[in-house]
Design a protein around this motif. Structure first.
Motif, PDB file in Angstrom:
ATOM      1  N   ALA A  28      73.004   9.503   4.997  1.00  0.00           N
ATOM      2  CA  ALA A  28      72.100   9.896   3.915  1.00  0.00           C
ATOM      3  C   ALA A  28      72.867  10.129   2.618  1.00  0.00           C
ATOM      4  CB  ALA A  28      71.335  11.157   4.308  1.00  0.00           C
ATOM      5  N   GLY A  29      74.050  10.742   2.728  1.00  0.00           N
ATOM      6  CA  GLY A  29      74.855  10.989   1.529  1.00  0.00           C
ATOM      7  C   GLY A  29      75.354   9.708   0.894  1.00  0.00           C
ATOM      8  N   VAL A  30      75.795   8.764   1.731  1.00  0.00           N
ATOM      9  CA  VAL A  30      76.267   7.471   1.205  1.00  0.00           C
ATOM     10  C   VAL A  30      75.102   6.711   0.568  1.00  0.00           C
ATOM     11  CG1 VAL A  30      77.204   5.216   1.877  1.00  0.00           C
ATOM     12  CG2 VAL A  30      78.224   7.316   2.781  1.00  0.00           C
ATOM     13  N   ALA A  31      73.942   6.779   1.178  1.00  0.00           N
ATOM     14  CA  ALA A  31      72.768   6.118   0.611  1.00  0.00           C
ATOM     15  C   ALA A  31      72.451   6.661  -0.774  1.00  0.00           C
ATOM     16  CB  ALA A  31      71.566   6.304   1.536  1.00  0.00           C
ATOM     17  N   ALA A  32      72.508   7.984  -0.941  1.00  0.00           N
ATOM     18  CA  ALA A  32      72.236   8.592  -2.247  1.00  0.00           C
ATOM     19  C   ALA A  32      73.305   8.218  -3.259  1.00  0.00           C
ATOM     20  CB  ALA A  32      72.155  10.113  -2.095  1.00  0.00           C
ATOM     21  N   THR A  33      74.547   8.173  -2.822  1.00  0.00           N
ATOM     22  CA  THR A  33      75.653   7.845  -3.722  1.00  0.00           C
ATOM     23  C   THR A  33      75.516   6.452  -4.301  1.00  0.00           C
ATOM     24  OG1 THR A  33      77.155   9.321  -2.534  1.00  0.00           O
ATOM     25  CG2 THR A  33      78.155   7.564  -3.867  1.00  0.00           C
ATOM     26  N   PHE A  34      75.124   5.483  -3.472  1.00  0.00           N
ATOM     27  CA  PHE A  34      75.089   4.082  -3.918  1.00  0.00           C
ATOM     28  C   PHE A  34      73.685   3.603  -4.269  1.00  0.00           C
ATOM     29  CE2 PHE A  34      79.099   4.309  -1.655  1.00  0.00           C
ATOM     30  CZ  PHE A  34      79.955   3.561  -2.461  1.00  0.00           C
ATOM     31  N   GLY A  35      72.696   4.460  -4.092  1.00  0.00           N
ATOM     32  CA  GLY A  35      71.340   4.065  -4.452  1.00  0.00           C
ATOM     33  C   GLY A  35      70.759   2.994  -3.558  1.00  0.00           C
ATOM     34  N   VAL A  36      71.055   3.053  -2.276  1.00  0.00           N
ATOM     35  CA  VAL A  36      70.536   2.082  -1.318  1.00  0.00           C
ATOM     36  C   VAL A  36      69.739   2.826  -0.241  1.00  0.00           C
ATOM     37  CG1 VAL A  36      72.437   0.482  -1.726  1.00  0.00           C
ATOM     38  CG2 VAL A  36      72.628   2.190   0.107  1.00  0.00           C
ATOM     39  N   GLU A  37      69.082   2.066   0.625  1.00  0.00           N
ATOM     40  CA  GLU A  37      68.396   2.645   1.781  1.00  0.00           C
ATOM     41  C   GLU A  37      69.258   2.447   3.021  1.00  0.00           C
ATOM     42  OE1 GLU A  37      64.561   0.979   2.283  1.00  0.00           O
ATOM     43  OE2 GLU A  37      63.895   1.439   0.239  1.00  0.00           O
ATOM     44  N   ILE A  38      69.383   3.489   3.824  1.00  0.00           N
ATOM     45  CA  ILE A  38      70.137   3.393   5.071  1.00  0.00           C
ATOM     46  C   ILE A  38      69.282   3.956   6.196  1.00  0.00           C
ATOM     47  CG2 ILE A  38      72.178   4.116   6.362  1.00  0.00           C
ATOM     48  CD1 ILE A  38      73.738   4.183   3.805  1.00  0.00           C
ATOM     49  N   GLU A  39      69.103   3.155   7.233  1.00  0.00           N
ATOM     50  CA  GLU A  39      68.358   3.554   8.427  1.00  0.00           C
ATOM     51  C   GLU A  39      69.344   3.712   9.578  1.00  0.00           C
ATOM     52  OE1 GLU A  39      65.489   1.307  11.619  1.00  0.00           O
ATOM     53  OE2 GLU A  39      65.177   0.869   9.488  1.00  0.00           O
ATOM     54  N   THR A  40      69.345   4.874  10.212  1.00  0.00           N
ATOM     55  CA  THR A  40      70.292   5.172  11.284  1.00  0.00           C
ATOM     56  C   THR A  40      69.564   5.289  12.617  1.00  0.00           C
ATOM     57  OG1 THR A  40      71.697   6.381   9.723  1.00  0.00           O
ATOM     58  CG2 THR A  40      72.081   6.756  12.065  1.00  0.00           C
ATOM     59  N   ASP A  41      69.906   4.408  13.538  1.00  0.00           N
ATOM     60  CA  ASP A  41      69.304   4.409  14.876  1.00  0.00           C
ATOM     61  C   ASP A  41      70.398   4.733  15.894  1.00  0.00           C
ATOM     62  OD1 ASP A  41      67.827   3.974  17.178  1.00  0.00           O
ATOM     63  OD2 ASP A  41      68.042   1.792  17.093  1.00  0.00           O
ATOM     64  N   ILE A  42      70.311   5.917  16.506  1.00  0.00           N
ATOM     65  CA  ILE A  42      71.272   6.342  17.519  1.00  0.00           C
ATOM     66  C   ILE A  42      70.504   6.574  18.810  1.00  0.00           C
ATOM     67  CG2 ILE A  42      73.085   7.985  18.138  1.00  0.00           C
ATOM     68  CD1 ILE A  42      73.146   8.839  15.167  1.00  0.00           C
ATOM     69  N   ARG A  43      70.903   5.918  19.895  1.00  0.00           N
ATOM     70  CA  ARG A  43      70.166   6.047  21.151  1.00  0.00           C
ATOM     71  C   ARG A  43      71.136   6.270  22.314  1.00  0.00           C
ATOM     72  NH1 ARG A  43      70.585   1.367  18.859  1.00  0.00           N
ATOM     73  NH2 ARG A  43      71.283  -0.469  20.029  1.00  0.00           N
ATOM     74  N   ASN A  44      70.748   7.134  23.188  1.00  0.00           N
ATOM     75  CA  ASN A  44      71.576   7.457  24.344  1.00  0.00           C
ATOM     76  C   ASN A  44      71.381   6.410  25.434  1.00  0.00           C
ATOM     77  OD1 ASN A  44      71.694   9.263  27.165  1.00  0.00           O
ATOM     78  ND2 ASN A  44      73.340   9.655  25.709  1.00  0.00           N
ATOM     79  N   VAL A  45      72.464   5.918  25.991  1.00  0.00           N
ATOM     80  CA  VAL A  45      72.386   4.921  27.065  1.00  0.00           C
ATOM     81  C   VAL A  45      72.953   5.428  28.377  1.00  0.00           C
ATOM     82  CG1 VAL A  45      72.283   2.887  25.590  1.00  0.00           C
ATOM     83  CG2 VAL A  45      74.502   3.835  26.181  1.00  0.00           C
ATOM     84  N   PHE A  46      73.899   6.354  28.333  1.00  0.00           N
ATOM     85  CA  PHE A  46      74.459   6.969  29.531  1.00  0.00           C
ATOM     86  C   PHE A  46      74.639   8.459  29.262  1.00  0.00           C
ATOM     87  CE2 PHE A  46      76.675   2.770  29.277  1.00  0.00           C
ATOM     88  CZ  PHE A  46      76.122   2.170  30.398  1.00  0.00           C
ATOM     89  N   ASP A  47      74.458   9.267  30.284  1.00  0.00           N
ATOM     90  CA  ASP A  47      74.816  10.664  30.142  1.00  0.00           C
ATOM     91  C   ASP A  47      76.201  10.876  30.758  1.00  0.00           C
ATOM     92  OD1 ASP A  47      74.582  13.366  29.474  1.00  0.00           O
ATOM     93  OD2 ASP A  47      72.456  13.367  29.987  1.00  0.00           O
ATOM     94  N   VAL A  48      76.715  12.086  30.663  1.00  0.00           N
ATOM     95  CA  VAL A  48      78.018  12.402  31.254  1.00  0.00           C
ATOM     96  C   VAL A  48      77.893  12.328  32.772  1.00  0.00           C
ATOM     97  CG1 VAL A  48      79.840  14.134  31.437  1.00  0.00           C
ATOM     98  CG2 VAL A  48      78.530  13.923  29.315  1.00  0.00           C
ATOM     99  N   LEU A  49      78.828  11.642  33.409  1.00  0.00           N
ATOM    100  CA  LEU A  49      78.821  11.569  34.868  1.00  0.00           C
ATOM    101  C   LEU A  49      79.512  12.813  35.416  1.00  0.00           C
ATOM    102  CD1 LEU A  49      79.372   8.526  37.137  1.00  0.00           C
ATOM    103  CD2 LEU A  49      80.577  10.657  37.642  1.00  0.00           C
ATOM    104  N   VAL A  50      78.754  13.609  36.163  1.00  0.00           N
ATOM    105  CA  VAL A  50      79.261  14.870  36.705  1.00  0.00           C
ATOM    106  C   VAL A  50      79.215  14.818  38.224  1.00  0.00           C
ATOM    107  CG1 VAL A  50      79.010  17.373  36.753  1.00  0.00           C
ATOM    108  CG2 VAL A  50      78.426  16.101  34.665  1.00  0.00           C
TER     109      VAL A  50
END
Length: 386
Positions: free
Chosen positions: A278-300
């Motif tokens: 979000a900070g980089v988007a504001a600095t450069f005047g662009v749109e940034i979409e961030t998609d973070i998704r979990n695929v594995f959990d910690v193996l215990v």
């Protein structure tokens, strides 16, 4: 007790099965041929078979000859990788861009070997459940089977699995109590700027410049936010943008992975990634979409079950070839999701060869097949002894 005699007697058949699966690899949720082989072999041994669990998953159910008792689950993954094989083996992959470069063909064969042995002997009280999972390589196969009612339809008191390890001594079995393998997120960050002619950059909001700043900033997330005594990894593994030498593109995409051993650390990393974007988007005047998704959990691994699993391993490979690992690894494995539902243990089994998994030159040592099959069978016999 060394490799179980009955399993040693059909080791050549195990090798033939593994090499057949190897020649026709199938990636996540496309394991139609592989699951067919699994189902047919299980049925031929008189094992109750259930197909289509988690799309292409297969479950076999076998009751012991010594009466009612608890239920032990055994799991193997079936999928290959979308990569070329460069081994020059006589039984190399016949399918372009498909390769069992992680040895899942071996894991499937080991579980088939254990199932055959247990079907022939039935020397246990209770039930063995054989779980052949699709889509382990980042496709969410374990979660798909769980969502499809795996443990409601086939309740297990304990569950066990293994993975081949070419970086360990042949047939040496390693077990890490507690957190053993990292959880993993995958991420895609899409930058939407303004394109222009390559000779007129002043008219653009260049997404490539933004991407380079963002990649650099992301490298500070772990080093400057996560406590040094905690383990975490953030790796940018892909940057995609542009189609021509003289065109500043409108968009760029950054992709990669996060690995963690602590869920709170993972949440911190996610928050910082979004804030930085979000900070980089504001600095450069662009749109940034961030998609973070979990695929594995910690193996215990369930600490209370480690000693019993180690005892079963010692039956097969001897005292000197079983050891307790002290450090977790930052690789991931979606068997973790099953271990969050059912207590159990996951181990590594070393084998000959020095090429790592996920390498186009990786070769699985067929000598590991009766070892892994014997280990899986033995844990059922020990845990379901009268």
């Amino acid at each position: 007790m060394p490799v179980l005699d009955k399993i040693a007697a059909f080791k050549d058949e195990l090798t033939a099965t593994r090499r057949d699966i190897h020649q026709f690899p199938e990636i996540g949720f496309e394991e139609v041929r592989t699951s067919g082989i699994v189902a047919e072999q299980l049925q031929s041994w008189g094992i109750e078979v259930h197909r289509g669990i988690g799309k292409t998953g297969v479950v076999g159910v076998l009751k012991g000859a010594k009466g009612a008792g608890r239920t032990i689950g055994l799991r193997a993954d079936m999928d290959a990788l979308p990569m070329e094989e460069r081994t020059n083996l006589g039984y190399a992959s016949k399918t372009p861009n498909r390769f069992h470069g992680c040895g899942h063909d071996g894991h499937t064969t080991m579980l088939l070997g254990a199932a055959r042995y247990l079907a022939e002997t039935r020397d246990f009280a209770g039930t063995a459940v054989f779980i052949f999972q699709p889509g382990e390589e980042g496709c969410g196969g374990a979660r798909a089977m769980i969502a499809d009612g795996l443990f409601e339809r086939f309740p297990c008191d304990e569950i066990y699995g293994l993975h081949n390890a070419p970086d360990d001594e042949p047939y040496r079995i390693g077990i890490k109590p507690g957190p053993a393998m990292a959880g993993a997120d995958f991420f895609d960050i899409r930058i939407r700027g303004v394109g222009s002619h390559g000779a007129r950059p002043e008219l653009a909001k260049d997404p490539i410049v933004v991407a380079t700043h963002l990649v650099s900033a992301l490298q500070s997330v772990v080093s400057r936010n996560v406590a040094p005594i905690k383990s975490a990894v953030l790796s940018v593994t892909q940057i995609h943008s542009g189609t021509a030498y003289n065109v500043i593109p409108e968009e760029a995409t950054i992709s990669g992975t996060v690995r963690y051993l602590d869920r709170e650390v993972n949440e911190l990393i996610r928050e910082r990634m979004r804030s930085i974007a979000a900070g980089v988007a504001a600095t450069f005047g662009v749109e940034i979409e961030t998609d973070i998704r979990n695929v594995f959990d910690v193996l215990v691994n369930t600490e209370e079950l480690v000693d019993g699993f180690a005892d079963a391993a010692r039956d097969i490979v001897g005292n000197d070839n079983v050891y307790i690992k002290t450090d977790p690894i930052m690789g991931s494995e979606d068997f973790a999701d099953m271990l969050y539902k059912v207590p159990g243990v996951y181990c590594t089994v070393g084998h000959a060869g020095n090429v790592p998994v996920h390498n186009p030159g990786f070769v699985l040592d067929d000598g590991i097949l009766p070892v892994g099959a014997s280990l899986l069978a033995r844990i059922v016999e020990r845990r379901l002894a009268v």
